[in-house]
Design a protein around this motif. Structure first.
Motif, PDB file in Angstrom:
ATOM      1  N   GLY A  44      10.028  -2.442  85.637  1.00  0.00           N
ATOM      2  CA  GLY A  44      10.881  -3.605  85.872  1.00  0.00           C
ATOM      3  C   GLY A  44      11.619  -4.070  84.631  1.00  0.00           C
ATOM      4  O   GLY A  44      12.542  -4.874  84.716  1.00  0.00           O
ATOM      5  N   GLU A  45      11.234  -3.564  83.467  1.00  0.00           N
ATOM      6  CA  GLU A  45      11.861  -3.946  82.201  1.00  0.00           C
ATOM      7  C   GLU A  45      13.226  -3.274  82.045  1.00  0.00           C
ATOM      8  O   GLU A  45      13.416  -2.124  82.414  1.00  0.00           O
ATOM      9  N   GLN A  46      14.164  -4.016  81.492  1.00  0.00           N
ATOM     10  CA  GLN A  46      15.477  -3.450  81.163  1.00  0.00           C
ATOM     11  C   GLN A  46      15.325  -2.553  79.941  1.00  0.00           C
ATOM     12  O   GLN A  46      14.613  -2.896  78.998  1.00  0.00           O
ATOM     13  N   LEU A  47      15.967  -1.399  79.969  1.00  0.00           N
ATOM     14  CA  LEU A  47      15.897  -0.504  78.809  1.00  0.00           C
ATOM     15  C   LEU A  47      16.456  -1.187  77.572  1.00  0.00           C
ATOM     16  O   LEU A  47      17.404  -1.973  77.674  1.00  0.00           O
ATOM     17  N   GLN A  51      23.144   3.023  76.355  1.00  0.00           N
ATOM     18  CA  GLN A  51      23.689   4.373  76.350  1.00  0.00           C
ATOM     19  C   GLN A  51      22.792   5.289  75.524  1.00  0.00           C
ATOM     20  O   GLN A  51      22.363   4.931  74.430  1.00  0.00           O
ATOM     21  N   LEU A  52      22.514   6.443  76.077  1.00  0.00           N
ATOM     22  CA  LEU A  52      21.754   7.458  75.367  1.00  0.00           C
ATOM     23  C   LEU A  52      22.768   8.409  74.745  1.00  0.00           C
ATOM     24  O   LEU A  52      23.598   8.979  75.440  1.00  0.00           O
ATOM     25  N   LYS A  53      22.706   8.545  73.434  1.00  0.00           N
ATOM     26  CA  LYS A  53      23.666   9.388  72.713  1.00  0.00           C
ATOM     27  C   LYS A  53      22.866  10.277  71.764  1.00  0.00           C
ATOM     28  O   LYS A  53      22.372   9.820  70.745  1.00  0.00           O
ATOM     29  N   LEU A  54      22.701  11.556  72.173  1.00  0.00           N
ATOM     30  CA  LEU A  54      21.901  12.504  71.401  1.00  0.00           C
ATOM     31  C   LEU A  54      22.588  13.867  71.358  1.00  0.00           C
ATOM     32  O   LEU A  54      23.457  14.160  72.175  1.00  0.00           O
ATOM     33  N   LEU A  55      22.141  14.693  70.430  1.00  0.00           N
ATOM     34  CA  LEU A  55      22.616  16.073  70.376  1.00  0.00           C
ATOM     35  C   LEU A  55      21.938  16.866  71.487  1.00  0.00           C
ATOM     36  O   LEU A  55      20.758  16.695  71.758  1.00  0.00           O
ATOM     37  N   LEU A  66      23.152   4.544  80.752  1.00  0.00           N
ATOM     38  CA  LEU A  66      21.910   4.305  81.478  1.00  0.00           C
ATOM     39  C   LEU A  66      21.884   2.991  82.251  1.00  0.00           C
ATOM     40  O   LEU A  66      21.009   2.788  83.076  1.00  0.00           O
ATOM     41  N   ASN A  67      22.806   2.107  81.992  1.00  0.00           N
ATOM     42  CA  ASN A  67      22.772   0.810  82.680  1.00  0.00           C
ATOM     43  C   ASN A  67      23.860   0.670  83.743  1.00  0.00           C
ATOM     44  O   ASN A  67      23.913  -0.329  84.434  1.00  0.00           O
ATOM     45  N   GLN A  68      24.735   1.633  83.865  1.00  0.00           N
ATOM     46  CA  GLN A  68      25.796   1.601  84.875  1.00  0.00           C
ATOM     47  C   GLN A  68      25.991   3.010  85.430  1.00  0.00           C
ATOM     48  O   GLN A  68      27.092   3.522  85.481  1.00  0.00           O
ATOM     49  N   SER A  69      24.919   3.614  85.823  1.00  0.00           N
ATOM     50  CA  SER A  69      24.955   4.995  86.285  1.00  0.00           C
ATOM     51  C   SER A  69      25.199   5.058  87.780  1.00  0.00           C
ATOM     52  O   SER A  69      24.956   4.102  88.508  1.00  0.00           O
ATOM     53  N   GLU A  70      25.684   6.186  88.256  1.00  0.00           N
ATOM     54  CA  GLU A  70      25.889   6.393  89.691  1.00  0.00           C
ATOM     55  C   GLU A  70      24.605   6.845  90.375  1.00  0.00           C
ATOM     56  O   GLU A  70      24.518   6.857  91.589  1.00  0.00           O
ATOM     57  N   GLN A  71      23.624   7.227  89.576  1.00  0.00           N
ATOM     58  CA  GLN A  71      22.361   7.697  90.136  1.00  0.00           C
ATOM     59  C   GLN A  71      21.200   7.311  89.223  1.00  0.00           C
ATOM     60  O   GLN A  71      21.396   6.984  88.066  1.00  0.00           O
ATOM     61  N   ASN A  72      20.015   7.331  89.775  1.00  0.00           N
ATOM     62  CA  ASN A  72      18.828   7.082  88.960  1.00  0.00           C
ATOM     63  C   ASN A  72      18.631   8.239  87.990  1.00  0.00           C
ATOM     64  O   ASN A  72      19.134   9.340  88.204  1.00  0.00           O
ATOM     65  N   PRO A 148       3.275  14.790  77.684  1.00  0.00           N
ATOM     66  CA  PRO A 148       4.624  14.378  78.038  1.00  0.00           C
ATOM     67  C   PRO A 148       4.624  12.937  78.540  1.00  0.00           C
ATOM     68  O   PRO A 148       3.618  12.440  79.026  1.00  0.00           O
ATOM     69  N   SER A 149       5.757  12.290  78.411  1.00  0.00           N
ATOM     70  CA  SER A 149       5.954  10.943  78.935  1.00  0.00           C
ATOM     71  C   SER A 149       7.196  10.959  79.815  1.00  0.00           C
ATOM     72  O   SER A 149       8.161  11.647  79.505  1.00  0.00           O
ATOM     73  N   TYR A 150       7.132  10.213  80.900  1.00  0.00           N
ATOM     74  CA  TYR A 150       8.233  10.162  81.858  1.00  0.00           C
ATOM     75  C   TYR A 150       8.664   8.721  82.070  1.00  0.00           C
ATOM     76  O   TYR A 150       7.828   7.828  82.102  1.00  0.00           O
ATOM     77  N   TYR A 151       9.956   8.551  82.280  1.00  0.00           N
ATOM     78  CA  TYR A 151      10.478   7.277  82.769  1.00  0.00           C
ATOM     79  C   TYR A 151      11.452   7.572  83.900  1.00  0.00           C
ATOM     80  O   TYR A 151      12.303   8.452  83.775  1.00  0.00           O
ATOM     81  N   LEU A 152      11.335   6.834  84.975  1.00  0.00           N
ATOM     82  CA  LEU A 152      12.338   6.844  86.040  1.00  0.00           C
ATOM     83  C   LEU A 152      13.136   5.570  85.859  1.00  0.00           C
ATOM     84  O   LEU A 152      12.573   4.471  85.895  1.00  0.00           O
ATOM     85  N   ILE A 153      14.434   5.732  85.623  1.00  0.00           N
ATOM     86  CA  ILE A 153      15.327   4.614  85.304  1.00  0.00           C
ATOM     87  C   ILE A 153      16.282   4.365  86.476  1.00  0.00           C
ATOM     88  O   ILE A 153      16.884   5.308  86.996  1.00  0.00           O
ATOM     89  N   SER A 154      16.447   3.107  86.849  1.00  0.00           N
ATOM     90  CA  SER A 154      17.360   2.758  87.944  1.00  0.00           C
ATOM     91  C   SER A 154      18.811   2.867  87.487  1.00  0.00           C
ATOM     92  O   SER A 154      19.095   2.973  86.293  1.00  0.00           O
ATOM     93  N   LYS A 155      19.711   2.797  88.448  1.00  0.00           N
ATOM     94  CA  LYS A 155      21.154   2.872  88.164  1.00  0.00           C
ATOM     95  C   LYS A 155      21.606   1.759  87.222  1.00  0.00           C
ATOM     96  O   LYS A 155      22.568   1.920  86.486  1.00  0.00           O
ATOM     97  N   ASP A 156      20.908   0.630  87.245  1.00  0.00           N
ATOM     98  CA  ASP A 156      21.293  -0.496  86.389  1.00  0.00           C
ATOM     99  C   ASP A 156      20.445  -0.580  85.112  1.00  0.00           C
ATOM    100  O   ASP A 156      20.452  -1.600  84.421  1.00  0.00           O
TER     101      ASP A 156
END
Length: 182
Positions: A44-47, A51-55, A66-72, A148-156
């Motif tokens: 429920g926490e906001q990331l 934006q994720l910006k990596l090589l 990550l906060n205005q995505s078309e998909q999870n 490993p660690s996983y996060y499922l992030i919502s479209k927002d």
């Protein structure tokens, strides 16, 4: 001693004991999972980033909003030396193969020593999902302290689910369905 001379235990006592043991196992299992996830970002926490910006592994800068995505988005953090990651990343690849049209799946490698180490891991698994090179800043932003660690992030950009440790393909699918991601 003859088995027929032993007193018979009523079925209801056997059933009660089985239920008690299963309950104890469930409580211990839930306790271990909760302890493993105690420092991760909360559901429920906001990331902390928008934006994720990596090589990527080809050396190009890749950006994901990550906060205005078309998909999870499902983000998997791993280390190339991690034996559990070695066992579980193929399950993630299957999820990517099945759901890449409606779910963004990213694998971020952390805690690596050389590009050769990463190449060996990737060649072993023949992954087709996007692989990004993370760093200490990435680890800190996502509170990663084990693999490993996983996060499922919502479209927002909110954390829908999180996990640390081995996950089966079925477990990942269940988590995605639970959060309407597939």
């Amino acid at each position: 001693m003859n088995h027929s001379s032993l007193p018979k235990i009523p079925w209801w006592k056997k059933t009660t004991r089985l239920i008690a043991e299963a309950t104890l196992f469930a409580v211990i299992f839930y306790g271990v999972i909760s302890w493993q996830q105690r420092n991760m970002l909360a559901t429920g926490e906001q990331l902390p980033i928008e934006q994720l910006k990596l090589l990527n592994i080809q050396g190009s800068v890749t950006k994901y909003q990550l906060n205005q995505s078309e998909q999870n988005t499902l983000i998997y953090f791993f280390a190339p030396w991690c034996k559990v990651c070695d066992l579980s990343i193929d399950n993630l690849e299957k999820i990517y193969q099945k759901h890449s049209k409606n779910l963004l799946v990213l694998a971020i490698v952390l805690d690596w020593q050389s590009l050769n180490e990463i190449d060996e891991f990737l060649n072993k698994h023949q992954l087709s999902m996007p692989i990004l090179l993370g760093d200490n800043n990435t680890r800190n932003q996502f509170n990663i302290n084990g693999y490993p660690s996983y996060y499922l992030i919502s479209k927002d950009g909110k954390v829908l689910a999180r996990s640390r440790g081995y996950s089966t393909e079925v477990g990942l699918q269940w988590q995605l369905k639970l959060n309407d991601s597939i």
